[in-house]
Scaffold this active site. Structure first.
Site, short mmCIF file in Angstrom:
data_model
loop_
_atom_site.label_atom_id
_atom_site.label_comp_id
_atom_site.label_asym_id
_atom_site.label_seq_id
_atom_site.Cartn_x
_atom_site.Cartn_y
_atom_site.Cartn_z
NE ARG A 185 -4.01 -1.98 0.24
CZ ARG A 185 -4.01 -3.24 -0.21
NH1 ARG A 185 -2.96 -3.73 -0.85
NH2 ARG A 185 -5.06 -4.00 -0.04
CB SER A 225 -8.82 -1.83 4.01
OG SER A 225 -9.11 -3.12 3.54
CD GLU A 259 -5.86 0.85 1.97
OE1 GLU A 259 -5.71 -0.32 2.31
OE2 GLU A 259 -6.68 1.21 1.11
P1 FAD Z 1 -8.85 8.52 -5.63
O1 FAD Z 1 -9.54 8.13 -4.35
O2 FAD Z 1 -9.56 9.47 -6.52
O3 FAD Z 1 -7.42 9.08 -5.28
C1 FAD Z 1 -6.57 8.37 -4.40
C2 FAD Z 1 -5.23 9.11 -4.29
O4 FAD Z 1 -4.55 9.08 -5.53
C3 FAD Z 1 -5.36 10.59 -3.94
O5 FAD Z 1 -4.25 10.96 -3.16
C4 FAD Z 1 -5.30 11.27 -5.31
O6 FAD Z 1 -4.86 12.60 -5.23
C5 FAD Z 1 -4.31 10.39 -6.04
N1 FAD Z 1 -4.53 10.32 -7.50
C6 FAD Z 1 -5.63 9.82 -8.11
N2 FAD Z 1 -5.46 9.85 -9.45
C7 FAD Z 1 -4.24 10.40 -9.67
C8 FAD Z 1 -3.49 10.72 -10.85
N3 FAD Z 1 -3.96 10.47 -12.08
N4 FAD Z 1 -2.27 11.29 -10.71
C9 FAD Z 1 -1.77 11.55 -9.47
N5 FAD Z 1 -2.42 11.28 -8.32
C10 FAD Z 1 -3.64 10.70 -8.42
N6 FAD Z 1 -7.57 -0.80 -2.66
C11 FAD Z 1 -6.73 -1.86 -2.76
O7 FAD Z 1 -5.52 -1.68 -2.90
N7 FAD Z 1 -7.20 -3.13 -2.72
C12 FAD Z 1 -8.50 -3.43 -2.57
O8 FAD Z 1 -8.88 -4.59 -2.54
C13 FAD Z 1 -9.41 -2.35 -2.46
N8 FAD Z 1 -10.73 -2.57 -2.29
C14 FAD Z 1 -11.60 -1.53 -2.16
C15 FAD Z 1 -12.96 -1.81 -1.99
C16 FAD Z 1 -13.88 -0.78 -1.88
C17 FAD Z 1 -15.34 -1.10 -1.70
C18 FAD Z 1 -13.44 0.57 -1.94
C19 FAD Z 1 -14.42 1.70 -1.87
C20 FAD Z 1 -12.09 0.86 -2.09
C21 FAD Z 1 -11.15 -0.19 -2.20
N9 FAD Z 1 -9.76 0.04 -2.36
C22 FAD Z 1 -8.89 -1.02 -2.50
C23 FAD Z 1 -9.24 1.41 -2.36
C24 FAD Z 1 -9.33 2.12 -3.75
O9 FAD Z 1 -10.25 1.49 -4.58
C25 FAD Z 1 -7.98 2.17 -4.44
O10 FAD Z 1 -7.05 2.83 -3.63
C26 FAD Z 1 -8.05 2.88 -5.81
O11 FAD Z 1 -6.84 2.74 -6.50
C27 FAD Z 1 -8.38 4.36 -5.68
O12 FAD Z 1 -8.63 4.85 -6.99
P2 FAD Z 1 -9.38 6.21 -7.23
O13 FAD Z 1 -9.32 6.51 -8.67
O14 FAD Z 1 -10.73 6.16 -6.62
O15 FAD Z 1 -8.45 7.21 -6.42
N1 EPU Z 2 -11.00 -10.84 9.69
C1 EPU Z 2 -11.69 -10.95 10.88
N2 EPU Z 2 -12.70 -10.05 11.09
C2 EPU Z 2 -13.03 -9.10 10.21
C3 EPU Z 2 -12.31 -8.98 9.01
C4 EPU Z 2 -11.29 -9.87 8.77
O1 EPU Z 2 -11.41 -11.80 11.71
O2 EPU Z 2 -13.97 -8.35 10.50
C5 EPU Z 2 -9.94 -11.82 9.41
C6 EPU Z 2 -10.43 -12.84 8.36
O3 EPU Z 2 -11.12 -13.88 8.95
C7 EPU Z 2 -9.16 -13.28 7.71
C8 EPU Z 2 -8.27 -12.06 7.81
O4 EPU Z 2 -8.84 -11.21 8.80
O5 EPU Z 2 -8.57 -14.31 8.46
C9 EPU Z 2 -8.10 -11.33 6.49
O6 EPU Z 2 -9.37 -10.86 6.02
P1 EPU Z 2 -9.66 -10.58 4.47
O7 EPU Z 2 -9.28 -11.76 3.65
O8 EPU Z 2 -11.04 -10.07 4.36
O9 EPU Z 2 -8.64 -9.46 4.07
P2 EPU Z 2 -8.13 -8.14 4.81
O10 EPU Z 2 -6.75 -8.39 5.30
O11 EPU Z 2 -9.13 -7.66 5.80
C10 EPU Z 2 -6.95 -7.19 2.71
C11 EPU Z 2 -6.86 -5.89 2.00
C12 EPU Z 2 -8.06 -5.69 1.09
C13 EPU Z 2 -8.07 -6.82 0.06
C14 EPU Z 2 -8.16 -8.15 0.80
C15 EPU Z 2 -8.04 -9.33 -0.12
C16 EPU Z 2 -5.57 -4.38 3.35
C17 EPU Z 2 -5.57 -3.20 4.24
N3 EPU Z 2 -6.76 -4.80 2.93
O12 EPU Z 2 -8.07 -7.13 3.58
O13 EPU Z 2 -7.91 -4.46 0.40
O14 EPU Z 2 -9.16 -6.68 -0.82
O15 EPU Z 2 -7.07 -8.24 1.76
O16 EPU Z 2 -6.73 -9.44 -0.56
O17 EPU Z 2 -4.52 -4.91 3.02
C18 EPU Z 2 -8.37 -2.11 0.53
O18 EPU Z 2 -7.15 -1.94 0.54
O19 EPU Z 2 -9.19 -1.18 0.55
C19 EPU Z 2 -8.89 -3.48 0.52
C20 EPU Z 2 -10.19 -3.77 0.57
#
Ligand code: FAD
Ligand code: EPU
Length: 339
Positions: A165, A239, A335
């Site tokens: 991240r 997250s 994050e």
């Molecule tokens: P924004 O929120 O619009 O911007 C994020 C940051 O990037 C800001 O600092 C912004 O200024 C900068 N930025 C954006 N575009 C540019 C650009 N073109 N040039 C320079 N700077 C820029 N993230 C994960 O890593 N893994 C996950 O599994 C994951 N799951 C998610 C699930 C949900 C339901 C949600 C809501 C979010 C999740 N995220 C996850 C977080 C998010 O989706 C990512 O961080 C994504 O890359 C953000 O993209 P965005 O376009 O919305 O960025």
């Molecule tokens: N867990 C709990 N309770 C909860 C949530 C999770 O006990 O309420 C335990 C689960 O049982 C599991 C472990 O935590 O053993 C991991 O959970 P999960 O697989 O849901 O993944 P996570 O670590 O909570 C991370 C990323 C996610 C990504 C998933 C899948 C971070 C901060 N988050 O979540 O990314 O989608 O793994 O790879 O690393 C994001 O960055 O926004 C994001 C959603």
């Protein structure tokens, strides 16, 4: 034609659905729009925030500057041989649509990252990751423009200093570059990665023994939909915290007290702890504070349950951090980008 609007409501532009106003707001559709924009006095005299899908942002106040919504579109194969392709995507492409485009062409590498909200341009910011893959695994290069000089710069994988991240764009180069496109090196002969346990169990449930990249994508989509709130229905930014890294000694100490501790060994001998587990063990699932809440299905996600302000979400996050520290002696790090 560039248009700079004033006093624009940012609620539709952030997936938390937080009410906030941008003093100035503009949308750019091309690199030339950006190069024109940087000559504009409003741009030159304002604080700037580039946004894509607004899915990793929390507005805790009005933004007294210029918000730049990036809409650059286009996907193209820029290199191809028998085994590999390099695909270049413009920063304003919706991430999931881009992943689907690659899967349609049977280019493998990004399928585990299906359904992550947001745009391509933000993907390198925090080296997005899920289900055993991070973009750094397939990232080739990106093209960016310096926010002041407009100078173009290409960043290769090692220039980005990707980590969990993390990237150089969140640290030394914070707010210094506009990312215009990102290129990925993908495989033509599909090679699936099902190392993340939950994918295997999902594929078994689906009765699939020899998964294609589309099967992996479907499995990931299904897992995500089962626990993460859909921002269209419930405001959130995924997250809210990172999973913390602790020493082996700290891990052993916790493990002896908490038998079910969710932890994963890292190559450097430290451990990554599941922050969702830590938060859940504090009894905080479903905990509410002024309209903000800890998601009941995934404690690592904070939600806008009922017209929360950015500040109430922030206060809730501080409370969660305090509780986790008091119970486990572990510091959580946010994050989500706090604005
Ligand atoms: P924004 O929120 O619009 O911007 C994020 C940051 O990037 C800001 O600092 C912004 O200024 C900068 N930025 C954006 N575009 C540019 C650009 N073109 N040039 C320079 N700077 C820029 N993230 C994960 O890593 N893994 C996950 O599994 C994951 N799951 C998610 C699930 C949900 C339901 C949600 C809501 C979010 C999740 N995220 C996850 C977080 C998010 O989706 C990512 O961080 C994504 O890359 C953000 O993209 P965005 O376009 O919305 O960025
Ligand atoms: N867990 C709990 N309770 C909860 C949530 C999770 O006990 O309420 C335990 C689960 O049982 C599991 C472990 O935590 O053993 C991991 O959970 P999960 O697989 O849901 O993944 P996570 O670590 O909570 C991370 C990323 C996610 C990504 C998933 C899948 C971070 C901060 N988050 O979540 O990314 O989608 O793994 O790879 O690393 C994001 O960055 O926004 C994001 C959603």
């Amino acid at each position: 034609m560039l248009q700079i609007r004033e006093q624009v409501n940012l609620k539709p532009y952030n997936t938390f659905g937080i009410e906030a106003t941008a003093t100035y707001f503009t949308e750019i559709n091309s690199v030339s729009d950006f190069l024109e924009l940087i000559k504009n006095p409003v741009y030159q005299n304002s604080e700037k925030l580039i946004i894509g899908g607004g899915s990793n942002l929390l507005f805790t106040k009005n933004f007294k500057g210029l918000v730049i919504k990036n809409n650059l579109k286009g996907i193209a194969v820029v290199f191809e041989n028998e085994n590999e392709v390099i695909v270049k995507a413009s920063a304003g492409e919706v991430w999931h649509n881009f992943v689907m485009w690659c899967i349609d062409k049977n280019f493998s590498g990004l399928e585990n990252l299906s359904l992550i909200p947001g745009c391509v341009g933000a993907s390198p910011m925090q080296n997005i990751g899920a289900y055993g893959v991070e973009i750094k695994d397939v990232f080739e290069e990106l093209e960016a423009y310096h926010m002041t000089s407009g100078e173009k710069k290409t960043f290769k994988n090692s220039d980005c200093q990707f980590g969990y991240r993390e990237s150089v764009f969140k640290r030394e180069y914070k707010n210094q570059f506009f990312i215009a496109s990102v290129s990925f090196r993908l495989k033509k002969q599909a090679k699936v990665n099902t190392s993340y346990g939950a994918i295997n169990s999902e594929l078994q449930n689906m009765n699939i023994a020899q998964p294609t990249i589309r099967d992996v994508s479907n499995a990931v989509i299904h897992i995500r939909q089962s626990k993460l709130p859909d921002p269209k229905e419930t405001g959130n930014a995924g997250s809210f915290f990172k999973n913390p890294e602790v020493s082996a000694q700290k891990h052993d100490e916790l493990k002896s007290k908490f038998e079910t501790l969710a932890a994963y060994p890292l190559a450097n001998r430290n451990y990554k702890l599941a922050a969702g587990w830590l938060i859940e063990q504090c009894g905080l699932k479903g905990y509410e504070h002024k309209g903000a809440a800890v998601h009941t299905k995934q404690a690592l996600v904070l939600i806008n349950k009922n017209n929360a302000t950015g500040n109430s979400v922030f206060e809730l996050s501080a409370y969660v951090m305090k509780q986790v520290f008091e119970k486990f002696g572990v510091n959580l790090e946010r994050e989500v980008n706090i604005i």
